[in-house]
Motif scaffolding. Structure first.
Motif, mmCIF file in Angstrom:
data_model
loop_
_atom_site.group_PDB
_atom_site.id
_atom_site.type_symbol
_atom_site.label_atom_id
_atom_site.label_comp_id
_atom_site.label_asym_id
_atom_site.label_seq_id
_atom_site.Cartn_x
_atom_site.Cartn_y
_atom_site.Cartn_z
ATOM 1 N N SER A 1 40.534 34.011 38.065
ATOM 2 C CA SER A 1 41.131 34.997 37.171
ATOM 3 C C SER A 1 41.154 34.486 35.732
ATOM 4 N N GLN B 1 43.512 41.803 32.193
ATOM 5 C CA GLN B 1 43.684 40.869 33.301
ATOM 6 C C GLN B 1 42.491 41.033 34.226
ATOM 7 N N ARG C 1 42.804 36.060 31.730
ATOM 8 C CA ARG C 1 43.446 37.142 30.987
ATOM 9 C C ARG C 1 42.999 37.067 29.534
ATOM 10 N N ASN D 1 40.747 39.741 37.624
ATOM 11 C CA ASN D 1 40.905 39.034 38.890
ATOM 12 C C ASN D 1 39.634 39.161 39.725
ATOM 13 N N SER D 2 39.519 38.323 40.726
ATOM 14 C CA SER D 2 38.361 38.346 41.638
ATOM 15 C C SER D 2 37.055 38.388 40.849
ATOM 16 N N LEU D 3 36.968 37.516 39.889
ATOM 17 C CA LEU D 3 35.798 37.524 39.003
ATOM 18 C C LEU D 3 34.519 37.190 39.758
ATOM 19 N N ARG E 1 39.854 45.356 40.238
ATOM 20 C CA ARG E 1 39.848 43.929 39.909
ATOM 21 C C ARG E 1 40.411 43.655 38.516
#
Length: 122
Positions: free
Chosen positions: A16, A77, A18, A79-81, A62
Protein backbone atom coordinates in the motif's frame (compact mmCIF):
# COMPACT_ATOMS: atom_id res chain seq x y z
CA UNK A 1 -2.45 28.39 -7.08
CA UNK A 2 -0.33 25.42 -6.17
CA UNK A 3 -0.73 21.66 -6.18
CA UNK A 4 2.01 19.74 -4.43
CA UNK A 5 1.95 15.95 -4.59
CA UNK A 6 3.88 13.62 -2.33
CA UNK A 7 3.92 10.05 -1.10
CA UNK A 8 5.18 8.03 -4.02
CA UNK A 9 7.80 5.36 -3.70
CA UNK A 10 8.76 1.74 -4.26
CA UNK A 11 6.54 -1.00 -2.89
CA UNK A 12 6.11 -4.72 -3.45
CA UNK A 13 3.04 -6.09 -5.14
CA UNK A 14 0.19 -6.34 -2.66
CA UNK A 15 1.47 -3.43 -0.64
CA UNK A 16 0.00 0.00 0.00
CA UNK A 17 0.90 3.64 -0.50
CA UNK A 18 -0.92 6.88 0.25
CA UNK A 19 -0.45 9.85 -2.01
CA UNK A 20 -1.19 13.36 -0.77
CA UNK A 21 -1.73 16.55 -2.70
CA UNK A 22 -1.94 19.99 -1.11
CA UNK A 23 -4.16 21.99 -3.43
CA UNK A 24 -4.16 25.62 -2.37
CA UNK A 25 -4.97 29.00 -3.83
CA UNK A 26 -8.53 28.67 -5.07
CA UNK A 27 -11.77 26.77 -4.85
CA UNK A 28 -12.07 23.62 -6.90
CA UNK A 29 -14.96 22.13 -8.78
CA UNK A 30 -13.18 18.79 -8.47
CA UNK A 31 -9.78 17.31 -7.74
CA UNK A 32 -8.35 14.29 -9.45
CA UNK A 33 -5.50 11.86 -9.61
CA UNK A 34 -4.03 10.82 -12.94
CA UNK A 35 -1.15 8.57 -13.96
CA UNK A 36 1.13 8.18 -16.90
CA UNK A 37 3.66 5.63 -18.06
CA UNK A 38 6.26 6.34 -20.75
CA UNK A 39 4.84 6.03 -24.23
CA UNK A 40 1.23 6.12 -23.10
CA UNK A 41 -1.34 8.83 -22.63
CA UNK A 42 -2.08 10.22 -19.21
CA UNK A 43 -5.15 8.53 -17.76
CA UNK A 44 -7.64 9.37 -15.06
CA UNK A 45 -7.37 7.27 -11.92
CA UNK A 46 -9.87 8.88 -9.54
CA UNK A 47 -11.74 12.12 -9.02
CA UNK A 48 -13.67 13.74 -6.18
CA UNK A 49 -16.09 16.61 -5.96
CA UNK A 50 -19.63 17.56 -4.96
CA UNK A 51 -19.70 14.66 -2.49
CA UNK A 52 -19.00 12.14 -5.21
CA UNK A 53 -16.07 9.95 -6.11
CA UNK A 54 -15.16 8.25 -9.37
CA UNK A 55 -12.61 5.57 -10.19
CA UNK A 56 -11.27 4.02 -13.33
CA UNK A 57 -12.30 0.38 -13.53
CA UNK A 58 -8.82 -1.02 -12.98
CA UNK A 59 -8.51 0.51 -9.48
CA UNK A 60 -12.05 0.08 -8.16
CA UNK A 61 -12.02 -1.73 -4.84
CA UNK A 62 -8.31 -1.07 -4.33
CA UNK A 63 -7.89 2.71 -4.39
CA UNK A 64 -9.74 5.31 -2.36
CA UNK A 65 -9.76 9.05 -3.03
CA UNK A 66 -10.61 11.39 -0.20
CA UNK A 67 -10.45 15.06 0.57
CA UNK A 68 -9.78 17.13 3.67
CA UNK A 69 -11.26 20.53 2.92
CA UNK A 70 -9.82 22.09 6.08
CA UNK A 71 -6.33 21.20 4.90
CA UNK A 72 -7.02 21.76 1.19
CA UNK A 73 -5.60 18.30 0.63
CA UNK A 74 -6.68 15.36 -1.50
CA UNK A 75 -5.45 11.85 -0.84
CA UNK A 76 -5.21 8.65 -2.82
CA UNK A 77 -5.00 5.53 -0.68
CA UNK A 78 -3.70 2.71 -2.85
CA UNK A 79 -4.02 -0.85 -1.56
CA UNK A 80 -3.32 -4.24 -3.14
CA UNK A 81 -0.93 -2.58 -5.54
CA UNK A 82 -0.02 -4.36 -8.74
CA UNK A 83 3.00 -3.97 -11.03
CA UNK A 84 0.69 -2.47 -13.66
CA UNK A 85 -0.01 0.41 -11.25
CA UNK A 86 3.57 1.58 -11.78
CA UNK A 87 3.45 5.10 -13.19
CA UNK A 88 4.04 8.74 -12.45
CA UNK A 89 0.99 9.95 -10.54
CA UNK A 90 -0.27 13.53 -10.86
CA UNK A 91 -2.85 15.44 -8.90
CA UNK A 92 -4.87 18.05 -10.72
CA UNK A 93 -7.58 20.59 -10.07
CA UNK A 94 -10.62 21.46 -12.14
CA UNK A 95 -11.12 25.16 -11.64
CA UNK A 96 -14.20 25.56 -13.81
CA UNK A 97 -17.45 25.64 -11.86
CA UNK A 98 -19.97 23.02 -12.91
CA UNK A 99 -22.49 22.49 -10.15
CA UNK A 100 -22.79 18.82 -9.23
CA UNK A 101 -20.60 17.63 -12.08
CA UNK A 102 -17.22 15.94 -11.62
CA UNK A 103 -15.17 15.91 -14.78
CA UNK A 104 -12.72 13.07 -15.34
CA UNK A 105 -11.05 13.91 -18.63
CA UNK A 106 -7.42 15.02 -18.61
CA UNK A 107 -8.30 18.03 -20.74
CA UNK A 108 -10.84 19.26 -18.18
CA UNK A 109 -8.19 19.83 -15.52
CA UNK A 110 -6.32 23.10 -15.85
CA UNK A 111 -4.08 23.06 -12.79
CA UNK A 112 -1.49 20.33 -12.30
CA UNK A 113 0.98 19.37 -9.64
CA UNK A 114 4.33 17.81 -10.25
CA UNK A 115 4.29 14.06 -10.59
CA UNK A 116 5.28 11.52 -7.99
CA UNK A 117 6.69 8.16 -9.03
CA UNK A 118 5.00 4.98 -7.87
CA UNK A 119 6.84 1.76 -8.59
CA UNK A 120 5.36 -1.63 -7.75
CA UNK A 121 7.74 -4.55 -7.92
CA UNK A 122 6.58 -8.10 -8.60
Amino acid sequence: VQLQASGGGLVQAGGSLRLSCAASGRAWNALGWFRQVPGKERESVAAIGWGRTYYTDSVKGRFTISRDNAKNTVYLQMNSLKPEDTAVYYCAGDGTYARGYVRREVTSYDYWGQGTQVTVSS
